[in-house]
Structures are given as structure tokens and as C-alpha cells.
Design an enzyme around this catalytic site. Structure first.
Site, short mmCIF file in Angstrom:
data_model
loop_
_atom_site.label_atom_id
_atom_site.label_comp_id
_atom_site.label_asym_id
_atom_site.label_seq_id
_atom_site.Cartn_x
_atom_site.Cartn_y
_atom_site.Cartn_z
N TYR A 69 1.00 -1.12 -0.20
CA TYR A 69 -0.06 -0.18 0.23
C TYR A 69 1.05 1.49 0.28
CZ TYR A 69 -4.03 -3.31 1.25
OH TYR A 69 -5.11 -3.58 0.81
N LYS A 101 3.44 -15.43 1.66
CA LYS A 101 3.78 -16.21 0.72
C LYS A 101 5.27 -15.88 -0.13
CE LYS A 101 0.74 -17.45 -2.76
NZ LYS A 101 0.31 -18.94 -2.81
N ASP A 103 -4.94 -7.02 6.06
CA ASP A 103 -6.48 -6.39 5.03
C ASP A 103 -7.85 -7.17 4.92
OD1 ASP A 103 -8.26 -4.15 4.54
OD2 ASP A 103 -7.14 -4.09 2.94
#
Ligand code: NAD
Length: 360
Positions: free
Chosen positions: A143, A194, A250
Site C-alpha cells: 500500500y 507467501k 487487510d
């Protein structure tokens, strides 16, 4: 000796002032019983601040917050301010508050209360007893990473670009908060990444693993984010504390919150390295029911309990407050948003009154 805490109150807009008023009364009563004293100071944020000063976050508000031990925020926003330019919108005040206080960690509990287990859209046996804390990194990751934007290649084609980036320092500081949070809970931490695909996640995993040497009493595990999304709805009881980056957090914190099924019940905390944290309900300002004594004040009250636990280090008072919430639910009191057959309907003020009785 009575311990005194200076608390900044930011009631904001919509139902904000109603749920804040109940919470302040409850904290005063709790203070009497636990030998704690609260000095409350109210400041403006959001639409209320725009109306009074032209800015959604007046400098005075930020200074008041910085000078306090902790900050209780209700909610901001409403139809009235929806058409203003972005820089003058209520939400800009909220982002400014987070940036101004350096709040890089967001703590979102998802606890299924036994009295509200049927509010969940999942089966009772899956959600009964769920008690998860999602610790989300709030000021880094994709972000905020550079470069970002929509660029044009030499061949004249558009490319949308965002960059997921974490530095070791950013991972370590959120990691520490997560390990310390797990220490205050059941001692299990699951780090979600990940790392099978992303280098940034490999660094994340390496740093979190290295940090675990400082917390030998915490059981650390790692999970890929796709699996975590699946496990959260398959068997959520396997999780205690989850730590993850901004983007994954989020999504997963909303998924975990929805296991509980009731937005009027969910608190949250945003913490920095030092200085006060901000404690607020997950829900918004609910302009559709504002001023009608219909709001559920329990998410705000539970946010105050989080404040007692995490900022003020008063776990006994936090337990007592959370227990009072369970007691009024056991007694069958419900606001409209969590109403069920056979229960007693109360308004926002009425819920405050029964809470005070439960405390005393
Ligand atoms: P919302 O959470 O305010 O309301 C969604 C629905 O849930 C509404 O029907 C509302 O009546 C109900 N609801 C929410 N809280 C409740 C409570 N405590 N008790 C009973 N019912 C409750 O979300 P929205 O309608 O999307 O947004 C309304 C305004 O709030 C917007 O201006 C939005 O920008 C703002 N907002 C602020 C925050 C914040 O302050 N952190 C978060 C989300 C939305």
C-alpha cells in the site's frame, strides 16, 4: 495508590458521541472499583472537526493525543461531508491521526461470544470458542511501496505498478508486537506470508523466525496466505494470534471478523513503537441510526477493555470489563443489531445502564 491515566476521547460523528458517552460512564465506574483514575479530555476529529475548524484533524487534536496515555476513538464520517474534496474528508483525519502517532500495528480480535454464536454465518461447531487476534502491519507493504503508479512503456502501453516492500526493521517492529501480543494470550503465533512465491515474504519469514529466539515460550508457526484464508473458515479454532503484512492482513482481518457475524461487537487497536495507541470499534459512524438511541455501544466498550490491556497494562480491569459485557449478554440484553427471539431489547443508553449494574 490510585493510578491516574490521561485519556483523549475522540467521539467523532454519527453514533460516535452516543457510544462514547456510555463508555466513559462505564470506565468511571470501573475506575472506582479497580482504584484507577481517568482524566478525560475531549478533542475534535472527522466531520465534527471540519464543521468547527475546517480541518478533519486540527493540530490541537494531534497534540492532545500525543500528550495522553491513550486515545479512545469512536467513529467518523457521514453523508454531510461525502462531497468534500479528499483532503477535507473525515477519513483524511483518521489517516492523519495514524500517521501522526506513528501507528504501524493494527490489532483486530475476532472472538465469538457464546451468547452470539448463532449470529455467525458458519456452523455452530466451527465457530464456537473462536478467539483470534490478527496483528496487521499498517504503514508498509504494497500500500505504500515505491514505485507505484500507472506508467506508459516506450511502446506506448500502460503498466499498472505497485511494489510490495518490507525492510528488516519494519518486520522486526511488527514481529515484536505480535510476539508480545501472543504472550498476553495463549502463547501461539502464526505468521502468514507467501514466501513460496514472493522474495519480500521470504525476508518476512526469515526475520520472524530469527525473532522467535527472543520468545522461547511462544509456539511459532508459518502459513501461506492462501492456506490461511482457507483454514480461517475451515477450522478457525486452530488460531490464537496471527501476524501478517498490510495487504494480507487487510483481507484476513475482515475474514476473521466476519466469523463473529456482528459488527457492533468488534473492537480494534492501533499501536506505535511508543506513545499512545488508538482504540476504536471496527464499525463506522452508522449515520442511518445516529441520534436515535439505537447504537450498540459494546464494540466501543470492548475497545476500552483493549486499551486497559495493551496501553495501560491493567489486565484485571480489562478482564472485569469484558466479563461485564458477557454478563449483560447472559442476562439477555440486546441492541437492535444483535437482537434475537426471547431477548430483551435495549437502546444504547439502556445497554450502558445494565453494564453499570453488571460492574457493580
Ligand atoms: P457503518 O459501520 O457505519 O454501518 C454499516 C451498518 O451497520 C449500518 O446499517 C449501521 O447502522 C450498522 N452499524 C454499525 N455500527 C453499529 C452499531 N454500533 N450498532 C448498531 N448498528 C451498527 O458503515 P457504513 O454505513 O459503510 O459507513 C457509514 C459512515 O462511517 C461513512 O461515512 C464511512 O466513511 C464511515 N466509516 C468510518 C469508519 C471509522 O471511523 N473507522 C469505519 C467505517 C466507515
Amino acid at each position: 495508590m490510585t493510578q491516574t491515566y490521561r485519556i483523549t476521547l475522540l467521539p467523532g460523528d454519527g453514533i460516535g458521541p452516543e457510544i462514547m458517552s456510555v463508555t466513559v460512564d462505564v470506565l468511571k465506574e470501573l475506575g472506582r472499583q479497580e482504584n484507577l483514575s481517568f482524566e478525560f479530555q475531549e478533542a475534535l476529529i472527522g466531520g465534527a472537526a471540519i464543521d468547527a475548524t475546517g480541518s478533519p484533524l486540527p493540530e490541537e487534536t494531534l497534540q492532545t493525543c500525543r500528550g495522553s496515555d491513550s486515545v479512545l476513538l469512536a467513529a467518523i464520517g457521514g453523508y454531510k461531508w461525502d462531497t468534500l474534496p479528499r483532503s477535507q474528508r473525515p477519513e483524511t483525519g483518521l489517516l492523519g491521526l495514524r500517521a501522526g502517532l506513528g501507528l504501524f500495528a493494527n490489532l483486530r480480535p475476532a472472538k465469538v461470544l457464546p451468547q452470539l454464536v448463532d449470529a455467525s454465518s458458519l456452523k455452530r461447531e466451527v465457530v464456537e470458542g473462536v478467539d483470534i487476534m490478527v496483528v496487521r502491519e499498517l504503514t508498509g507493504g504494497i500500500y505504500f511501496g515505491q514505485p507505484r503508479g500507472i506508467f506508459e512503456t516506450e511502446a506506448g502501453e500502460q503498466r499498472g505498478v505497485n511494489t510490495m516492500v518490507y525492510t528488516p526493521a519494519e518486520i522486526d517492529r511488527i514481529g515484536k508486537i505480535a510476539f508480545e501480543t501472543a504472550q498476553k494470550r495463549r502463547g501461539q503465533l502464526c505468521s502468514v506470508d507467501k514466501s513460496n512465491v514472493l522474495e519480500v515474504s521470504q525476508l518476512w519469514r526469515d526475520r520472524i523466525t530469527a525473532l522467535s529466539a527472543d520468545y522461547p515460550n511462544i509456539e511459532l508457526s508459518h502459513m501461506y496466505v492462501d492456506n490461511a484464508a482457507m483454514q480461517l473458515v475451515r477450522w478457525p479454532k486452530q488460531f490464537d494470534t496471527i501476524v501478517t503484512g498490510n495487504l494480507f492482513g487487510d483481507i484476513l482481518s475482515d475474514e476473521a471478523a466476519m466469523l463473529t457475524g456482528s459488527i457492533g461487537m468488534l473492537p480494534s487497536a492501533s499501536l506505535g513503537a511508543d506513545g499512545p495507541g488508538v482504540y476504536e470499534p471496527v464499525h463506522g459512524s452508522a449515520p442511518d441510526i445516529a441520534g436515535q438511541d439505537k447504537a450498540n455501544p459494546l464494540a466501543q466498550v470492548l475497545s476500552a477493555a483493549m486499551m486497559l490491556r495493551y496501553d495501560l497494562d491493567q489486565p484485571a480491569a480489562a478482564d472485569r470489563l469484558e466479563q461485564a459485557v458477557l454478563t449483560v449478554l447472559d442476562q439477555g440484553y440486546r441492541t437492535g443489531d444483535i437482537m434475537a427471539e426471547g431477548m430483551t431489547a435495549v437502546g444504547c443508553k439502556g445497554m450502558g445502564e445494565v453494564l453499570l449494574k453488571a460492574l457493580s
